[in-house]
Design an enzyme around this catalytic site. Structure first.
Site, mmCIF file in Angstrom:
data_model
loop_
_atom_site.group_PDB
_atom_site.id
_atom_site.type_symbol
_atom_site.label_atom_id
_atom_site.label_comp_id
_atom_site.label_asym_id
_atom_site.label_seq_id
_atom_site.Cartn_x
_atom_site.Cartn_y
_atom_site.Cartn_z
ATOM 1 N N ASP A 207 0.672 -1.171 0.042
ATOM 2 C CA ASP A 207 -0.144 0.007 0.177
ATOM 3 C C ASP A 207 0.805 1.783 0.064
ATOM 4 O O ASP A 207 1.713 1.484 0.965
ATOM 5 C CB ASP A 207 -0.658 0.085 0.862
ATOM 6 C CG ASP A 207 -2.030 1.250 1.687
ATOM 7 O OD1 ASP A 207 -1.379 1.983 0.913
ATOM 8 O OD2 ASP A 207 -2.523 1.592 2.200
ATOM 9 N N GLN A 210 0.873 6.676 1.293
ATOM 10 C CA GLN A 210 1.752 7.376 2.224
ATOM 11 C C GLN A 210 2.702 7.557 1.270
ATOM 12 O O GLN A 210 3.229 8.722 1.240
ATOM 13 C CB GLN A 210 1.120 7.412 3.221
ATOM 14 C CG GLN A 210 -0.102 7.162 3.986
ATOM 15 C CD GLN A 210 -0.533 9.418 3.318
ATOM 16 O OE1 GLN A 210 -0.027 10.051 3.412
ATOM 17 N NE2 GLN A 210 -1.989 9.038 3.585
ATOM 18 N N LYS A 233 -3.030 12.365 -3.839
ATOM 19 C CA LYS A 233 -1.745 12.354 -2.658
ATOM 20 C C LYS A 233 -0.706 12.737 -2.858
ATOM 21 O O LYS A 233 0.137 13.118 -2.873
ATOM 22 C CB LYS A 233 -1.909 10.675 -1.863
ATOM 23 C CG LYS A 233 -3.540 10.604 -1.495
ATOM 24 C CD LYS A 233 -2.761 9.683 0.035
ATOM 25 C CE LYS A 233 -4.148 9.213 0.466
ATOM 26 N NZ LYS A 233 -5.176 9.830 2.112
ATOM 27 N N CYS A 371 -8.584 6.406 9.784
ATOM 28 C CA CYS A 371 -8.319 5.116 9.214
ATOM 29 C C CYS A 371 -8.062 4.600 9.684
ATOM 30 O O CYS A 371 -7.378 3.477 9.041
ATOM 31 C CB CYS A 371 -8.975 5.417 7.613
ATOM 32 S SG CYS A 371 -10.208 6.290 7.256
#
Ligand SMILES: Cc1ncc(COP(=O)(O)O)c(C=O)c1O
Length: 413
Positions: A207, A210, A233, A371
């Protein structure tokens, strides 16, 4: 002040003025946007690319033989090529456009699990995952009768890979882990985890929601099997993201959604599938999003990502040292390798009250569980306040944050 915010390297051509929103005022104060982990702001180049798309070549893609349709198709596919380069993908056919990280992970959790996950198999996650990299696996495990296990997070906010190796369950089929925590800021050594997984016959999904705005990504060097990220992002628009998967793996998977674009031939009773990546792109794609995402990648490349990274690291060190000095403030996550994301508690003040207090000063931060409820629970908290930086932030904004936090602490004491 804003004009002074220019990169020091002559090769790095960007300016804070490239981001129109950053010059607005909020509650009469200059905006200090410190909520970049939630979404980043967009440079004018991205906004203009989207406007130009609608003003000059908006059309549906792939099925069209008229000029606008061909131009829109070329723009979509060129964006795919840029996205592939952005993550070091060997081939653009391995890049599936999705609505974002969440959809990309759901795609794998649904179709890979349907084909390859058996009763009793194990999916290994970590205790710091965003709900987007947790709930889809809960659903998949429930559907397939599989199990979930979690790499524990230590008190510094790091994952213990040695313990992962020692406790490895031979039925582990897939590891799904975040590259950078959206709460702790920890940058996980996913390359080491990928080597561990591969040596034991498991796949790994990264993932990168970020990490993508902060770190150069190279799926080959990381050694992963799937990677997911969100365009919004990385200074692109919302509603576009990608799933990257190794070609052989994507080939072996069934489609996710059915509809137009994803088929080769359709008969009343059955159908055959389009080639990669379109097999996974049912329906009219988000061309506007892809165009904006490509413009964001162009912008970052022109600005020199290395120089942006150095600037962010310096800002991050500054923020950490300034926040550490605020009496009563506890930063959650002290990993040796971390990104510019700082979740903290401040005395007895509730995170929502702190965020509201800061908003009155024009400072945008986030408050809540971000989250990541299980991670907060493991910290003994229900919520934190989070400040997160991008390269366009300034030391002056960090100073304002610190001053406002001291004000909030005294106000809510
Ligand atoms: C680590 C991480 N994963 C996944 C997501 C979900 O991204 P999106 O909502 O863009 O799909 C986020 C969003 O904050 C995130 O921080």
């Amino acid at each position: 002040m804003r004009d002074a915010v220019r990169a020091s390297s002559p090769a790095s051509a960007w300016s804070r003025d490239d981001f129109p929103i950053l010059s607005r005022k909020v509650n009469g104060k200059p905006l200090a946007y410190l909520d970049n982990a939630a979404t980043s702001q967009k440079p004018r180049a991205v906004i203009e690319a989207i406007t130009k798309y609608y003003e000059s070549y908006n059309a549906n893609v792939h099925r069209s033989v008229h000029s606008l349709g061909e131009e829109a198709t070329a723009a979509l596919e060129s964006a795919r090529g840029k996205a592939a380069r952005f993550i070091g993908a060997p081939s653009r056919s391995e890049v599936v456009f999705t609505r974002g990280t969440t959809e990309a992970i759901n795609l794998v959790a649904t179709v890979w699990s349907e084909s390859f996950l058996q009763k009793g198999d194990l999916i290994l996650l970590s205790g710091m995952e965003h709900h987007s990299n947790l709930v889809p696996w809960q659903l998949a495990a429930r559907r397939r009768g599989a199990r979930l296990a979690f790499l524990p997070v230590d008190e510094k906010g790091e994952l213990d890979l040695e313990a992962a190796e020692e406790n490895w369950d031979p039925r582990t089929r897939l590891v799904a882990v975040t590259h950078m925590s959206n709460v702790l800021g920890t940058v996980n050594d996913v390359a080491a985890l990928a080597r561990l997984a591969r040596a034991r016959g498991a796949l790994i999904l990264v993932d990168a929601a970020q990490s993508a705005p902060h770190l150069p990504l190279d799926v080959v060097a990381l050694g992963c099997d799937f990677l997911a990220l969100s365009g919004h992002k990385v200074f692109g628009p919302m509603g576009i993201g990608l799933l990257w998967g190794r070609e052989a793996l994507l080939e072996a998977l069934p489609p996710y959604m059915g509809g137009g674009e994803m088929i080769s031939t359709v008969r009343l009773e059955d159908s055959t599938w389009n080639e990669l990546p379109w097999k996974f792109e049912a329906g009219t794609p988000n061309v506007e999003g892809a165009v904006g995402f490509a413009a964001a990648i162009d912008y970052l490349e022109a600005a020199d990502r290395g120089a942006l990274g150095e600037r962010e690291e310096a800002l991050s060190r500054y923020a950490l040292s300034r926040l550490e000095a605020v009496e009563g403030l506890v930063i959650h996550g002290r990993a040796a390798r971390r990104g510019p994301v700082f979740a903290f508690s401040l005395g007895k003040a509730h995170p929502h009250d702190i965020a509201q207090y800061l908003d009155r000063e024009g400072i945008a931060v986030r408050a809540g569980h971000h989250c990541a409820q299980p991670l907060h629970r493991s910290l003994g908290l229900t919520a934190t306040t989070r400040a997160s930086l991008a390269f366009y932030n300034t030391e002056e904004e960090i100073d304002r944050l610190v001053a406002a936090l001291e004000g909030a602490r005294d106000f809510y004491r």
